[in-house]
Design an enzyme around this catalytic site. Structure first.
Site, PDB file in Angstrom:
ATOM      1  N   ARG A   1       0.801  -1.222   0.000  1.00  0.00           N
ATOM      2  CA  ARG A   1       0.000   0.000   0.000  1.00  0.00           C
ATOM      3  C   ARG A   1       0.834   1.271   0.000  1.00  0.00           C
ATOM      4  O   ARG A   1       0.556   2.207  -0.746  1.00  0.00           O
ATOM      5  CB  ARG A   1      -0.931   0.056   1.216  1.00  0.00           C
ATOM      6  CG  ARG A   1      -2.225  -0.673   1.028  1.00  0.00           C
ATOM      7  CD  ARG A   1      -2.701  -1.224   2.347  1.00  0.00           C
ATOM      8  NE  ARG A   1      -1.796  -2.289   2.730  1.00  0.00           N
ATOM      9  CZ  ARG A   1      -1.957  -3.562   2.371  1.00  0.00           C
ATOM     10  NH1 ARG A   1      -3.013  -3.910   1.693  1.00  0.00           N
ATOM     11  NH2 ARG A   1      -1.086  -4.493   2.700  1.00  0.00           N
ATOM     12  N   THR A   2       1.819   1.318   0.879  1.00  0.00           N
ATOM     13  CA  THR A   2       2.543   2.583   1.039  1.00  0.00           C
ATOM     14  C   THR A   2       3.257   2.936  -0.261  1.00  0.00           C
ATOM     15  O   THR A   2       3.134   4.050  -0.768  1.00  0.00           O
ATOM     16  CB  THR A   2       3.526   2.489   2.227  1.00  0.00           C
ATOM     17  OG1 THR A   2       2.784   2.105   3.381  1.00  0.00           O
ATOM     18  CG2 THR A   2       4.199   3.822   2.489  1.00  0.00           C
TER      19      THR A   2
ATOM     20  N   LYS B   1      26.283  -4.632  -3.778  1.00  0.00           N
ATOM     21  CA  LYS B   1      27.731  -4.625  -4.036  1.00  0.00           C
ATOM     22  C   LYS B   1      28.480  -4.043  -2.852  1.00  0.00           C
ATOM     23  O   LYS B   1      29.693  -3.887  -2.906  1.00  0.00           O
ATOM     24  CB  LYS B   1      28.042  -3.770  -5.270  1.00  0.00           C
ATOM     25  CG  LYS B   1      27.356  -4.202  -6.540  1.00  0.00           C
ATOM     26  CD  LYS B   1      27.786  -3.264  -7.669  1.00  0.00           C
ATOM     27  CE  LYS B   1      26.945  -3.457  -8.909  1.00  0.00           C
ATOM     28  NZ  LYS B   1      27.113  -2.333  -9.847  1.00  0.00           N
TER      29      LYS B   1
ATOM     30  N   ARG C   1      11.689   3.867   3.193  1.00  0.00           N
ATOM     31  CA  ARG C   1      11.255   2.853   4.160  1.00  0.00           C
ATOM     32  C   ARG C   1      12.448   1.958   4.460  1.00  0.00           C
ATOM     33  O   ARG C   1      13.132   1.498   3.533  1.00  0.00           O
ATOM     34  CB  ARG C   1      10.096   2.015   3.609  1.00  0.00           C
ATOM     35  CG  ARG C   1       9.843   0.776   4.477  1.00  0.00           C
ATOM     36  CD  ARG C   1       8.595   0.038   4.107  1.00  0.00           C
ATOM     37  NE  ARG C   1       7.408   0.765   4.520  1.00  0.00           N
ATOM     38  CZ  ARG C   1       6.197   0.217   4.613  1.00  0.00           C
ATOM     39  NH1 ARG C   1       6.022  -1.038   4.294  1.00  0.00           N
ATOM     40  NH2 ARG C   1       5.165   0.938   4.995  1.00  0.00           N
TER      41      ARG C   1
ATOM     42  N   HIS D   1       5.759   5.873  11.510  1.00  0.00           N
ATOM     43  CA  HIS D   1       5.115   5.744  10.200  1.00  0.00           C
ATOM     44  C   HIS D   1       4.145   6.919  10.063  1.00  0.00           C
ATOM     45  O   HIS D   1       2.933   6.752  10.098  1.00  0.00           O
ATOM     46  CB  HIS D   1       4.385   4.399  10.138  1.00  0.00           C
ATOM     47  CG  HIS D   1       4.051   3.925   8.761  1.00  0.00           C
ATOM     48  ND1 HIS D   1       4.115   4.746   7.648  1.00  0.00           N
ATOM     49  CD2 HIS D   1       3.619   2.716   8.313  1.00  0.00           C
ATOM     50  CE1 HIS D   1       3.745   4.048   6.587  1.00  0.00           C
ATOM     51  NE2 HIS D   1       3.447   2.822   6.958  1.00  0.00           N
TER      52      HIS D   1
HETATM   53  C1  NCD Z   1       2.205  -1.166   8.103  1.00  0.00           C
HETATM   54  C2  NCD Z   1       3.703  -1.013   8.159  1.00  0.00           C
HETATM   55  O1  NCD Z   1       4.405  -1.266   7.197  1.00  0.00           O
HETATM   56  O2  NCD Z   1       4.147  -0.578   9.211  1.00  0.00           O
HETATM   57  N1  NCD Z   1       1.703  -1.311   6.822  1.00  0.00           N
HETATM   58  C3  NCD Z   1       1.405  -0.176   6.112  1.00  0.00           C
HETATM   59  O3  NCD Z   1       2.251   0.628   5.813  1.00  0.00           O
HETATM   60  N2  NCD Z   1       0.122   0.008   5.784  1.00  0.00           N
HETATM   61  C4  NCD Z   1       1.655  -2.138   9.053  1.00  0.00           C
HETATM   62  C5  NCD Z   1       2.185  -3.548   9.092  1.00  0.00           C
HETATM   63  O4  NCD Z   1       3.093  -3.919   8.343  1.00  0.00           O
HETATM   64  O5  NCD Z   1       1.653  -4.306   9.901  1.00  0.00           O
END
Ligand code: NCD
Length: 293
Positions: free
Chosen positions: A48-49, A77, A98, A126
């Protein structure tokens, strides 16, 4: 918010978040990011993100570059995180990061001239997920204030749950119940920052709740796999449990779900998690427009 890094939800004032919500709920022209390039540096899995950031950029007329895992990049590398970020800084107008290590986005922000947006760092932060969660409540309930919240699940390792709980301190919830299986209770560090009426409890509070925020157990973040085996499957939201719920109970979940919400719940009036996921696009559009548009 022009040029600002987005590292932690608490870097924002309530008024700034509300402004973002208003922008997210209005129409976009579609050319707000024309000529802009956003780098998406995902060192950790995401559905999703990452895809909602991509969609948001495309819908605003911008372009994106990036990767969805370190595999296939020069990190294999032996290139460092810092050098990778320096390169993205040279190519793009904003960098979305991320990473499994806490503080990675903050480090990237120190290295890069371009604004850095934290798309999740370890079990810590997040911020854009919290924006989406708050926006979903704001839109559906008219306000984030005055409601009784329950946050259920892995409150120890879950960055989405942690960010959501912290984000509520910017508003005036009536009450916040923290519901975690034994061993997954929030860390003291989080509790000390909660300047609101909260209580550590169990699912017996369900009839009081206006919002139930559910999260999965963060299997990949357990230092000891045996610890995961002890807690897995220890809670589940199903139709039986919801017999005691208020009519207007709203269930949120950042997704992905594993087994903590029975799919039968999806067709009830309580299920808002897919709508919440869809809200990722307008909220990230609003944020990108504010930061680099
Ligand atoms: C979450 C995450 O990556 O922290 N997912 C997200 O971004 N919607 C929650 C999760 O992984 O449980």
């Amino acid at each position: 918010m022009r040029g600002r890094d987005v590292i932690c939800i608490l870097d924002f004032k309530r008024s700034e978040l509300e402004r973002l919500f208003r922008i997210a709920s209005t129409r976009f022209e579609g050319d707000e990011l024309r000529g802009k390039v956003v780098a998406l540096a995902f060192f950790e899995p995401s559905t999703r993100t990452r895809l909602s950031f991509e969609t948001a950029v495309l819908r605003l007329g911008g372009g994106y570059i990036g990767f969805s895992s370190a595999e296939g990049t020069s990190i294999q590398k032996g290139e460092s995180f810092s050098d990778t970020i320096r390169m993205l800084d040279a190519y793009a107008d904003a960098i979305v990061v991320r990473h499994r290590i806490e503080g990675a986005a903050k480090l990237a922000a120190e290295l890069a001239e371009a604004p850095v947006i934290n798309a999740g760092d370890g079990s810590k932060r997040h911020p854009t997920q919290a924006m989406i969660d708050l926006y979903t409540v704001w839109r559906e309930k008219g306000s984030v204030d005055g409601l009784t919240y329950g946050v259920l699940g892995d409150l120890r390792y879950g960055r989405a749950a942690r960010s959501f709980i912290l984000s509520l301190t910017l508003f005036n919830p009536k009450r916040v119940y923290l519901i975690a299986p034994k061993g997954l209770e929030p860390k003291q560090e989080l509790l000390e920052r909660l300047k609101l009426d909260y209580e550590l409890t169990d699912l017996s509070v369900l009839p009081e709740l206006d919002v139930l925020y559910v999260t999965r157990i963060q299997k990949e973040r357990f230092p000891d796999p045996a610890e995961y085996e002890r807690v897995k499957g220890s809670y589940k939201v199903d139709l039986k449990l919801l017999e005691d719920a208020k009519g207007g109970l709203m269930i949120l979940h950042p997704l992905p779900r594993v087994d903590e919400i029975d799919p039968e719940v999806d067709r009830t009036e309580h299920a808002f998690y897919f709508k919440q996921a869809a809200n990722g696009v307008p909220v990230r559009m609003a944020l990108l427009q504010e930061v680099i548009g």
